[in-house]
Structure formats: structure tokens, C-alpha cells
Design a protein around this motif. Sequence first.
Motif, PDB file in Angstrom:
ATOM      1  N   GLY A   1     -15.181 -50.718 -20.532  1.00 25.72           N
ATOM      2  CA  GLY A   1     -14.939 -49.279 -20.333  1.00 25.72           C
ATOM      3  C   GLY A   1     -14.745 -48.904 -18.833  1.00 25.72           C
ATOM      4  N   ASP A   2     -14.613 -47.577 -18.331  1.00 21.81           N
ATOM      5  CA  ASP A   2     -14.467 -47.439 -17.034  1.00 21.81           C
ATOM      6  C   ASP A   2     -15.537 -47.640 -16.288  1.00 21.81           C
ATOM      7  OD1 ASP A   2     -14.478 -45.908 -14.639  1.00 21.81           O
ATOM      8  OD2 ASP A   2     -13.231 -44.105 -15.556  1.00 21.81           O
ATOM      9  N   GLY A   3     -15.292 -48.323 -15.251  1.00 19.04           N
ATOM     10  CA  GLY A   3     -16.298 -49.170 -14.547  1.00 19.04           C
ATOM     11  C   GLY A   3     -17.354 -48.152 -13.888  1.00 19.04           C
ATOM     12  N   LEU A   4     -17.023 -47.000 -13.795  1.00 12.93           N
ATOM     13  CA  LEU A   4     -17.688 -45.835 -13.200  1.00 12.93           C
ATOM     14  C   LEU A   4     -18.826 -45.350 -14.318  1.00 12.93           C
ATOM     15  CD1 LEU A   4     -15.484 -43.621 -11.116  1.00 12.93           C
ATOM     16  CD2 LEU A   4     -16.920 -45.239 -10.257  1.00 12.93           C
ATOM     17  N   GLU A   5     -18.537 -45.675 -15.488  1.00 14.62           N
ATOM     18  CA  GLU A   5     -19.546 -45.278 -16.576  1.00 14.62           C
ATOM     19  C   GLU A   5     -20.705 -46.290 -16.727  1.00 14.62           C
ATOM     20  OE1 GLU A   5     -17.243 -44.795 -20.074  1.00 14.62           O
ATOM     21  OE2 GLU A   5     -16.081 -43.094 -19.249  1.00 14.62           O
ATOM     22  N   GLU A   6     -21.801 -45.477 -16.737  1.00 17.47           N
ATOM     23  CA  GLU A   6     -23.215 -46.535 -17.002  1.00 17.47           C
ATOM     24  C   GLU A   6     -22.826 -47.123 -18.185  1.00 17.47           C
ATOM     25  OE1 GLU A   6     -25.801 -45.355 -14.801  1.00 17.47           O
ATOM     26  OE2 GLU A   6     -27.158 -47.001 -15.687  1.00 17.47           O
ATOM     27  N   GLY A   7     -23.386 -48.333 -18.219  1.00 19.08           N
ATOM     28  CA  GLY A   7     -23.457 -49.591 -19.247  1.00 19.08           C
ATOM     29  C   GLY A   7     -22.067 -50.247 -19.238  1.00 19.08           C
ATOM     30  N   THR A   8     -21.133 -49.980 -18.620  1.00 22.20           N
ATOM     31  CA  THR A   8     -19.804 -50.734 -18.876  1.00 22.20           C
ATOM     32  C   THR A   8     -20.140 -52.081 -18.127  1.00 22.20           C
ATOM     33  OG1 THR A   8     -18.369 -48.839 -18.557  1.00 22.20           O
ATOM     34  CG2 THR A   8     -17.368 -51.022 -17.712  1.00 22.20           C
ATOM     35  N   THR A   9     -19.481 -53.198 -18.969  1.00 22.24           N
ATOM     36  CA  THR A   9     -19.829 -54.580 -18.278  1.00 22.24           C
ATOM     37  C   THR A   9     -18.452 -55.284 -17.860  1.00 22.24           C
ATOM     38  OG1 THR A   9     -20.083 -55.663 -20.420  1.00 22.24           O
ATOM     39  CG2 THR A   9     -22.113 -54.924 -19.272  1.00 22.24           C
TER      40      THR A   9
END
Length: 482
Positions: free
Chosen positions: A317-325
Motif C-alpha cells: 500500500g501507500d507507504g504513508l498509510e498505517e499498516g503498510t509493509t
Amino acid sequence: MTTDPGHPAVRMYIAGQWCQGGARDTAPVVDPATEEVIGEVPLATRADLDRALEAATQGFETWRTTPVAERTAVLHRAADLIEERAPEIGRVMTREQGKPLGESTGEARRTAETLRWHADDARRAYGRIIPSAPGTVLTVRREPIGPVAAFVPWNFPVGGPNRKISSALSAGCSLVIKASEETPATAMELVRCYADAGLPPGVLNLVFGEPAEVSEHLISSPAVRLVAFTGSVPVGKLLAARAGEVMKPSLMELGGHAPVIVCADADPVRAARGAARAKWANAGQVCTSPSRFLVHESVVAEFTAEFVKAAEAVVVGDGLEEGTTMGPLANQRRLKAMERLTADAVARGATILTGGERPARPGYFFPPTVLTDVPADAELMSEEPFGPLAPLVPFRDLDEALTTANALPYGLAAYGFTDSAATAERLSAELQAGILSINHCGGSVHEAPSGGVKDSGYGREGGPEALDAYLITKRVSHLLAP
Ligand code: NAD
């Protein structure tokens, strides 16, 4: 061109001044998670480059004559600023390069540590006194080589430039560094830490531009005494050849295609977990990323099951979104390369176990992709994927695995998993690589050297060896009573 006012306006840094240069031209800066233009980067004119070279020449005189304790103090202040600003630097990095925020801020923090390490090590850049004839003092001195032209890519937007900057400045050299036009604000924020720490004007100069034009101009300049490059093998060969023509030493940190050998006596689950962690870091865009998985046929089923499980647990996901690995790939070139390498492997008979297709959303996303039945002539087996592709290949005996591992012209990183001390020793002795990890796939550390053999380049970054390229060795024979 729409730009994001929240993204820092990119400037070059020449002779202690932030500037747009002659602003002949600019290039867009794109967020790889959204494909939106978030900024623009000024491209240097020849006059800008000449100013940077002149500044680096003067900066070298200032810096090399600055007492080493003062130099170290400035560098430690810069390291403190990098650490303090790591959250903000990390945000800028994620927007420009795509990696998850945790990886970005972690990179900035490690960068501060690397800088401290090199700054302290430079205090011990000792020469030696050699026993000689009475009345003669024979010494060997180590002196900074002079202004450096450095070129760094986009995959580690802070760690990459900082490896060159920290080693060069610690040794007493000045620099003109061309950072990537794709991650320019991140490099600028790094350089700002040095500037704010009180580095004298001209010692560190940051430019952007048309890469071939900038490198030709800087390498040809008599002011430059060392060429330092990190990037692809073809470009490295071009720059090394050009440096050779003008008799300048070069430091070449190039690509690889890292084999992972999982032996029959290794724990396949542990090996799969360790290799997977390293494989998906930075979406596989790491020069040492494990990229050819050679697994003994007796453990390949267990390894594969665990490795696929780990791949499917990755949150893309978007690197700024919580939980993205795992973030997007850094640019469209990498996305196209993933599609091309996957299609070629499948056309030649490979089976996709997971991943393999970009999701239907904007951004340069490509999932962790595991392939099996990959024939030796698939492009993926000889071309560094530099992305989240993992071909798994079973082997029958270690000789065969070592031959496959060493068959390519590259020799950067290699990995081995085994429970046998004798096999570990054999892997250590026989794998052709500059960086070898046994029973783990750990990353680079600043206290030990990293670098390649064969087409992966020459010279070392990290460890005490990092300063070698930036120092010349001078023999002085002093007759006391002529
Ligand atoms: P590329 O070969 O076009 O460029 C690699 C880097 O070199 C970029 O930063 C680019 O700006 C710079 N560059 C290109 N031509 C140059 C020139 N004439 N003078 C000076 N600099 C020049 O590749 P790319 O599409 O950016 O990346 C793809 C490949 O590069 C990857 O497959 C990987 O093999 C390699 N790469 C390696 C590293 C590394 O850490 N060793 C980092 C990034 C990319």
C-alpha cells in the motif's frame, strides 16, 4: 504542472547557498504511490556545475586544513540533526520513493549512526613511521584525495548519499554530489542537516541535472580527484571508463543478483522467514536483495510453503498509510521491468505461486511474486530484478548450487543457510561475493565493509575501509642532517 505545496521546494546547494541555478529546465517529481506530480527539480546548467566545482575546490582547502577535532564536531552536529529530523525526512522520503514510513525513518536514523561512526573513525586515519637509516625519518601519511564527484541513485534516498558524504567529509575531502532527480527533496533535507550543523561553504555541494551531462562535465573537470558512483552495472562501467581516460580513481558500488543457498541440513522454515523479510524490504529495490533462491530438493516443499505464506502476509500500500509493509516500486521503469521479467519467465514455463500482476489502482504497485519451475534461460535468472520477484530453484548437490550461484558476472551479496560448520565454511570460501551472510539475510552495517567483486564493482563503503578511497597514501623520506 501541479505540485504539492506540502512537499519541500527543491533547491541545489552550491557554495553554501540554496539556489535554483540557471534553471534552464526542471523535471517533475512524482509520488510513486499516486503517480501525482508533487514537485519539480531544477536541472543544473554547465555554469551551475562550474560554480559547484569552483566551490568544491575552495571548500577542499578550507576543510582539509580544519583541525580534525573541529571537523568531527561539525559532523556529529549534523548527525544529531539528522536523527532529530528523521520523522520529517522519512515523510519526504516516503512521498518521493514509496517505501513504508517505518523503513524511511529507520533509514534516516541509521544514517545518523553511520555518520557518527565515520566521523570518529577519521580521527584514527593514522599513517606510520618506518624504521630506516639513522638520520632519516621515513613516514607514510594519509591525506584527503581532494574534491570528489559523487553520483547516487533513488533506492536509499538518504542512506545512499550519506555513505558518500560521510566518508568523504570524514576523510577531509569536499564533494559535488548529484543525487537522484527522482528523490531530490530527501537528498536536500539531508544536505540541510550538514549546512545547519555549520559545514563551511563549498565543502558539500548538491546538484541535480541530466545525469549523463552532469557526470561527463564533473568527471572531466581537473578539479575532481575521485569519482564515486552507486547504481547499475552498465552506467558504472561507462563512468569508470570515463574516469580511467582522465586517470582518476573511482569507487563503484554496482548491482548484483544475490543467490540464497538453502542446504539440506538447514531449517527451511527459519530460512524462508529470514529470506522473505529481506526480499520484500524496500520492495526488493536493494542492491543486496536476495534474488535467486536455490533450495535443496529435500527441503524445497517446506521452504516454498513458508515463503509463499510470508509473501501473502505482506501488506502492499501507500507507504504513508498505517499498516503498510511494502510500498510501490519507486518508478514506472521498475514496474515495467517486473511485468517484463514475469511475462518472460511464464512464457518459458515458470509457474507463479503468488502475485504476478499489478493491482488495478494508480501507483507503481507490484505484489510480492514467487515463481517456481523457472528455467535457467529466463531473463529473471540472469538479470537483477531490483523488485519483488523471487524465483525458487531446487538443487540436488552443493556443487551444483555453487556453480549456479557463481555463474553470473555479478558478485555483490550472497546468502547461505546450513546447520553444518563445514558447509558454512565451504560457502564462505567458495561463493563469489563481497558480502556474505550465513543463516540470516541481514542488511549492511556501518562498522563493516560492503562492496562487490566481478561486475558488481570495486572499493568498499562501511568499516574502516570506507575511508581508503578518499585518502591518498604519501611516502615522506626526511633526511634530518643533509
Ligand atoms: P539506470 O541505470 O538508468 O540509473 C541508475 C542510476 O544511475 C540513477 O540514479 C541514474 O540517475 C544514474 N545515472 C544514469 N546514467 C547516468 C550517467 N550517465 N551518469 C551519472 N549517473 C547516471 O537505472 P535505473 O532505472 O535508475 O535503475 C535500474 C537499475 O539500476 C536496477 O536494475 C539496478 O540494477 C540498478 N540500481 C542499482 C542500485 C544500487 O544500489 N547498486 C541503485 C539503484 C539502481
